[in-house]
Design an enzyme around this catalytic site. Sequence first.
Site, PDB file in Angstrom:
ATOM      1  CD  GLU A 140      -4.405  16.075  -6.896  1.00  0.00           C
ATOM      2  OE1 GLU A 140      -4.998  16.007  -7.974  1.00  0.00           O
ATOM      3  OE2 GLU A 140      -3.278  15.556  -6.687  1.00  0.00           O
ATOM      4  CG  ASP A 152      -3.711  19.358   2.705  1.00  0.00           C
ATOM      5  OD1 ASP A 152      -3.227  18.412   3.361  1.00  0.00           O
ATOM      6  OD2 ASP A 152      -3.085  20.393   2.417  1.00  0.00           O
ATOM      7  CB  SER A 201      24.613  -3.727  21.586  1.00  0.00           C
ATOM      8  OG  SER A 201      23.797  -2.938  22.411  1.00  0.00           O
ATOM      9  CG  LEU A 202      24.397  -5.719  15.762  1.00  0.00           C
ATOM     10  CD1 LEU A 202      24.383  -5.355  14.287  1.00  0.00           C
ATOM     11  CD2 LEU A 202      24.107  -7.199  15.929  1.00  0.00           C
ATOM     12  CD  GLU A 242      19.374  -5.785   7.252  1.00  0.00           C
ATOM     13  OE1 GLU A 242      18.519  -5.047   7.787  1.00  0.00           O
ATOM     14  OE2 GLU A 242      19.588  -6.954   7.619  1.00  0.00           O
ATOM     15  CE  LYS A 246      25.216   0.273  14.625  1.00  0.00           C
ATOM     16  NZ  LYS A 246      24.585   1.468  15.210  1.00  0.00           N
ATOM     17  CG  ASP A 263      23.000   7.660  14.488  1.00  0.00           C
ATOM     18  OD1 ASP A 263      22.763   7.030  15.532  1.00  0.00           O
ATOM     19  OD2 ASP A 263      23.704   8.683  14.445  1.00  0.00           O
ATOM     20  CD  GLU A 315      17.918   1.851  15.365  1.00  0.00           C
ATOM     21  OE1 GLU A 315      18.121   3.010  15.737  1.00  0.00           O
ATOM     22  OE2 GLU A 315      18.229   0.851  16.036  1.00  0.00           O
ATOM     23  CE1 TYR A 318      16.879  -4.895  14.432  1.00  0.00           C
ATOM     24  CE2 TYR A 318      16.724  -2.533  14.083  1.00  0.00           C
ATOM     25  CZ  TYR A 318      16.913  -3.613  14.926  1.00  0.00           C
ATOM     26  OH  TYR A 318      17.136  -3.422  16.265  1.00  0.00           O
ATOM     27  CE  LYS A 378      28.917   2.805  15.383  1.00  0.00           C
ATOM     28  NZ  LYS A 378      28.586   3.162  16.793  1.00  0.00           N
ATOM     29  CB  CYS A 398      36.519  33.299  36.846  1.00  0.00           C
ATOM     30  SG  CYS A 398      34.847  32.837  36.327  1.00  0.00           S
ATOM     31  CB  CYS A 425      32.918  36.110  38.927  1.00  0.00           C
ATOM     32  SG  CYS A 425      34.166  34.899  39.442  1.00  0.00           S
ATOM     33  CB  CYS A 482      36.083  30.011  38.902  1.00  0.00           C
ATOM     34  SG  CYS A 482      35.403  31.436  39.770  1.00  0.00           S
ATOM     35  CB  CYS A 497      31.540  32.286  39.894  1.00  0.00           C
ATOM     36  SG  CYS A 497      31.677  32.478  38.104  1.00  0.00           S
TER      37      CYS A 497
END
Length: 666
Positions: free
Chosen positions: A36, A38, A83-84, A108, A110, A112, A169, A221, A313, A407, A410, A425, A430
């Site tokens: 519908e 579309d 920043s906090l 609230e 946070k 990411d 964010e 926010y 966090k 290594c 090689c 190495c 290499c």
Amino acid sequence: MNFNEAKSRYSELVKVINRHNYNYYTLDAPSITDKEYDVLYAELLMLEQEFPELIEFDSPSRRVGGPVLSGFNKVVRDVPMLSLGNTYNVEELLDFLKKVGDRETVTEFKHDGLSMEIKYVGGFYHQAATRGDGTVGEDVTENVRTIKNLPLKIESLVGTGKTVTIRGEVVIDFASFDLINRQQAEKGEKIYANPRNLAAGSVRQLDSTIAAKRPLRFIAYQILEQDQFEQQDEVLSTLAEYGFQTTINTPLVKLPLVTKDPNKIIEIYNLLQKVRAELPFPIDGLTVKVNKLKEQEELGMISKSPKWATALKFEPEEIVTKVLDIIVQVGRTGALTPVAILDPVPVGGVTVERATLHNQSEIDAMGVRIGGYVAIRRSGDVIPEVVRYLPERSCPILKVYKMKPECPECGSVAVRPEGEAIIRCTNNKCTGVVVASLAHYVSRKGMNIDKVGERLIEVLVRKGLVKKPSDLYKLSEEQLLTLEKQGKKSVENILKNIKSTKKHTLWQFIHAMGIRHVGESTSKDLAKTFKTVEGFLLGASRAEELAKIPDVGVVMQESISRTVSSVDFQEEVREIIKNGVQIEEMVERIGGPLSGKTFLITGTLPIKRDAAKAVIEEAGGSVLGSVSNKLNFLIVGDDPGDKVEKAKSKGAVVLNWDGVLKMIAA
């Protein structure tokens, strides 16, 4: 249909489709089927094609993306994005709440994601900029316009002439993240480490049609112009009235939470620790803010963080899984790093299949065995690492893994230099070293050649098409079309990006060349000292010239002079330039207020360290990396550590950031 009929129907369609977009993308409550929707959208496009003069500012069709940009402009903001401060457990939260006193707080999620600042002028979407260094961000207006849940018009502000700045964010949900990564893997393209990287990578594309195809969302926010508000929860309510999404919608946890009771916050935090992987969007904790804006103002700031807010966090999530195998990766300096191949396991919303074991000493200390069980975590919720081996879960007859003295790429003898924990190495030809070196050369902090990632580099090297950086500039369309999964359009983009990054500053070029022990800071010091490519090739090949540069120690002097004086290095630099790469001469400000003076920063300053360094260098000064006899001034911020007494013993003057600004002003 005549024009007036078309105009009436078109206005109705814009309102209806935008309402359905809001229901779907912001409320997670679709009110019609996809089919519908579309049909309505197709009708809108048909009317816009027939009557282009009808197209409105907030038409849903304006979110499909536009022409490819040549680069991002810089946006300098009047109010820095700060920043906090972080807390990681209940005790630290209680300490924060004690400091702010008996005040009401609002808690609230946070989210990411990628921090974003968006301006509306007279109610209309005007500009979007990334956080950047807090003061200067990137202009991503065209890309952010494509985000489906972002209002392009705030009805209540239309005609007021007011400028309103919204912060929030840009995020992407876990389901979309998994789907896109599967699609990327099928196409042999870049796999994103986590949803935040995908969101950031989508927004920071020069082609806005890519962002338009990604199911990004904007979570708001803050309203910067807060004079009309008294409390943070009022700000959130107003944002919702404007049409912004302010939180994820989930039956598990309902936020924001306004309370004076610490136990309620702790209850939410403990619950989220258990169920955060079940949430539809990635979060890395909670934000706890003093609710009343006037009280926020009274509490003020400390360094770069507000005293009235903290980020509570999550501890990095640990998961137990089985070590299926251990492989050894070869780095650009020949460093051999053991990596555990794991029974795939979800950690923090991302499926982890491998994790670093750092070196043989770490393996010995933990006693890691192939076939045994380990606890892993994503350090900083990004880089997977093995935390400890679990003998109680593992078969006792398994043997501790030992790296072979050769290594894996090689077969050359691998040695452990005196004083180092890493085995290397010894063959600088290499294939593994070549691949890693070239991957560094094209990386964002190198020559920043987009569309040429480590996977493509490895294919090019193993096919014998590229052996050194200069070979990249000789690649032809015919050669690239012989590679699997490389169509004509993809090849055109690769060659276009190689060509478009042929102009760089001297310090970026030095850094891209990957000299051992030389990072960004030393690259800048070398560029400032030698000014031109020829000056660098001549001067940096002599240890006695390098000894004159503050902060370049004996080990670094030997590494730089040995590398730069080699015939191979000199010939390769000249071959790169011969193929059209332009290296700008380093222009140093002469006679600046800080000219000839050296500085060292310790502790947390009111601005980011990189920004402070840029200010000092612009004024003619130099910034060292450690205390030495060449140090003139130690700049002290919050939590300065033990450098103060060391600097004083060397005769350095100790001052704060304000003292530096006064020196510049004088």
